[in-house]
Design an enzyme around this catalytic site. Sequence first.
Site, PDB file in Angstrom:
ATOM      1  N   LYS A 145       0.823  -1.106  -0.415  1.00  0.00           N
ATOM      2  CA  LYS A 145      -0.085  -0.110   0.010  1.00  0.00           C
ATOM      3  C   LYS A 145       0.851   1.509   0.113  1.00  0.00           C
ATOM      4  O   LYS A 145       0.124   1.893  -0.538  1.00  0.00           O
ATOM      5  CB  LYS A 145      -0.605   0.013   0.959  1.00  0.00           C
ATOM      6  N   GLY A 162      -6.918  -6.106   3.374  1.00  0.00           N
ATOM      7  CA  GLY A 162      -7.081  -7.587   3.291  1.00  0.00           C
ATOM      8  C   GLY A 162      -7.884  -8.272   2.531  1.00  0.00           C
ATOM      9  O   GLY A 162      -7.994  -8.774   1.262  1.00  0.00           O
ATOM     10  N   ASP A 203      -0.812   3.831   7.594  1.00  0.00           N
ATOM     11  CA  ASP A 203      -1.119   2.730   7.146  1.00  0.00           C
ATOM     12  C   ASP A 203      -2.633   2.543   6.367  1.00  0.00           C
ATOM     13  O   ASP A 203      -2.695   2.930   5.388  1.00  0.00           O
ATOM     14  CB  ASP A 203      -0.955   1.362   7.946  1.00  0.00           C
ATOM     15  N   LYS A 231      -4.379   3.654   2.361  1.00  0.00           N
ATOM     16  CA  LYS A 231      -5.018   3.058   2.097  1.00  0.00           C
ATOM     17  C   LYS A 231      -6.522   3.648   1.218  1.00  0.00           C
ATOM     18  O   LYS A 231      -6.474   3.025  -0.086  1.00  0.00           O
ATOM     19  CB  LYS A 231      -6.232   2.097   2.706  1.00  0.00           C
ATOM     20  N   GLY A 236      -3.617 -10.653   7.544  1.00  0.00           N
ATOM     21  CA  GLY A 236      -3.244 -11.670   8.818  1.00  0.00           C
ATOM     22  C   GLY A 236      -2.313 -13.031   6.705  1.00  0.00           C
ATOM     23  O   GLY A 236      -2.786 -12.633   6.098  1.00  0.00           O
TER      24      GLY A 236
END
Lengths: 428, 428
Positions: free
Chosen positions: A107, A136, A203, A207, A304
Amino acid sequence: MTTPLRLGIAGLGTVGVGIVRIVQKHGALLATRAGRPVEIVAVSARSKTKDRGVDLSQYAWEDDPVTLAKRDDIDVFIEVMGGHEGPAKHATEAAIAAGKDIVSANKALLAIHGQALAVAAEDAGRVIRFEAAVAGGIPVVKSLTEGLAGNEITRVMGVMNGSCNYILTRMEDAGLSYEAVFDEANQLGFLEADPELDVGGIDAGHKLALLSSIAFGTQVDFDGVELEGIGSVTIEDIHQAADMGYKIKLLGVAQMTGRGLEQRMSPCLVPDTSPLGQLQGGTNMVVLEGDAVSQIVLRGPGAGEGPTASAIMADVMDIARGMRVSTFGQPAKTLRKARPARAAVPAPYYLRMQLLDKPGALAKVAHALGEAGISIDRMRQYGHQDTSAPVLIVTHKTTRTALEEALVDFKDTGVVSGDPVAIRIEAV
Amino acid sequence: MTTPLRLGIAGLGTVGVGIVRIVQKHGALLATRAGRPVEIVAVSARSKTKDRGVDLSQYAWEDDPVTLAKRDDIDVFIEVMGGHEGPAKHATEAAIAAGKDIVSANKALLAIHGQALAVAAEDAGRVIRFEAAVAGGIPVVKSLTEGLAGNEITRVMGVMNGSCNYILTRMEDAGLSYEAVFDEANQLGFLEADPELDVGGIDAGHKLALLSSIAFGTQVDFDGVELEGIGSVTIEDIHQAADMGYKIKLLGVAQMTGRGLEQRMSPCLVPDTSPLGQLQGGTNMVVLEGDAVSQIVLRGPGAGEGPTASAIMADVMDIARGMRVSTFGQPAKTLRKARPARAAVPAPYYLRMQLLDKPGALAKVAHALGEAGISIDRMRQYGHQDTSAPVLIVTHKTTRTALEEALVDFKDTGVVSGDPVAIRIEAV
């Protein structure tokens, strides 16, 4: 089309290993769905000898991701290293120059260099896909770029950093301070090596900038995102907001306004009965609004091994199936330069302040708001603690300029102790 | 690729008009995104003279959708007429035979004839897309087929009939009987001409069968869907379920089991704190579970002009962009025949019965459950009304065979008045 699609994976951390697991486990399924085999040919990472729990022996090894990117025997370069400069950038540029399609989870790289990379890729007839870079496992890039392609997008919102949402919901559930939960999350390994990337909203801001570009046909403009992290959110505000029927979320909001593109990533109040308000823990949620569809809400794991690898594989499968779309939903050269608009969209605000125990104190505060043209929707004064009393105010819609004026005026009243807290209430 | 993509629209009801509005309003946006113009060339409906609030004068008119389907000057045949036999089927078949791509909102047609149509289309090198047929504006077909293409799908669930969810939530909010709210919904025009399509779960069952095919690589098998409508849900059950922390939803669930494909569309209890439990009114929600992604939840409007037209346009834009995927996510000829498995997956159940005021009554019921191998998780007995008392039981996981055995045994106890109610509790 039965030629195998050949993958090169740069980066063998959690996500890289997740991709290897999917390809090894689901070879037959992927081939059936794509109409052709999907194969890993070569991989690259820092340590060749580290045990990652997967068998890499059948893949070629490259120490240097740039060498991997240039290999003649790969079709798709998968970048899951991270970092917006250095090896990730060089390898991605090298892969484009060598005529590879790109699938990236990066990103930061795309939020900062996305426009240049997209132009380069499109000039070379290649695609860059980045489903894994935003929220994700949720197919949000696909939903926005393709699923809502018939809509003029009116607003994009989202809780897109699971660590921040974990911290905020944990503070409320356990009644703990920000500092206490931050330390806890850090010890549990929930935060980036530089935690400011998470809690500073950077972060999540990356996005949001990526989604804004697709939504509004503008060049990705991370610098245009107003960033405010969650470090200033107190347990008092969480409790008081709950009392008024709200939750505090680190919420990204992007809207095209008459004055330009407004992109904000900041703590906001949302109604506790809304899907965003009900979002607990590390889960992500993105809300997409368009003129035809009205509103859709997407919810799922934001990070994850499995979820991120799932998103990478969605992009890989699109490429395997011959489904190609421009990086930001339209040719990169047709994207307009974004004109950043700050604080363009009015909103109600939540205000919390300590009012000194003086005659007419509340009247003075109410007067200051009135002078700034701000009307009060709801107000609560609690009992005095020592010499001051907490006062909560929910305003009607106002501009932030007017609000900031009022906050300055509060100081002059001489009845407000310390700095008042002001948090935007986002209509969801 | 700057050749226009030429559309023929069969059906000018709400959805057809919605498509016309989008194409007329967003011509430039669609062309920029697709890299080519998207144009309506011809339309067809029953009445040429009816005022639909949009200007159709620049389009060719066909009285017969079959004639429209065969026109040389259209590339895509958009079927928004409805009905699983007659004109919709004939016109779709004619369009495939004439080499057109198909975009359809017709869940009944595809749930019943989807396999044959997909084979015909793929033999002709054409695609059939049906985003609008499932959950209105939510890009769920795309998310499942493409977004989760790297996953083995483990379960698909959803509230996919907004009218039923409206009825159930309205019953709870207003404390009204099923019959009262049904009449209200019917008068408001919320129900199909044949309301059984809605309240009998047939419409939602069609949608579930379509998603199952994509999820599990099986030929669409609507006959394999166990259907149970909402007509037997009482306000008492809604209240009692709420007391135990549950909501009642008309929930579709599809899972591949060791015994075959289980597809159910039936009233289920779900936790009131889950996203499904919190779904109010006419909104739809689909939950997709895969081995890599774990779970994603998609929420949005399930019907209406804008949302359904938005979904149609998503498919049109894919075709305009040259993005082509098999109707059910893999070549239709590779889809396996589904082996229907009924009641294969055990679950906890909610039981409600009236217990006669006799000594040892509760013990007899508990004994009957024990004999069937069913253990009790929670039980509540309320005060007696006349000669009987309501008893609620939440069981631990059990098979439906065991449960049905116990329900038969209840009769023999002589202490249960009338028929007990049993509703599955779905883990979400």
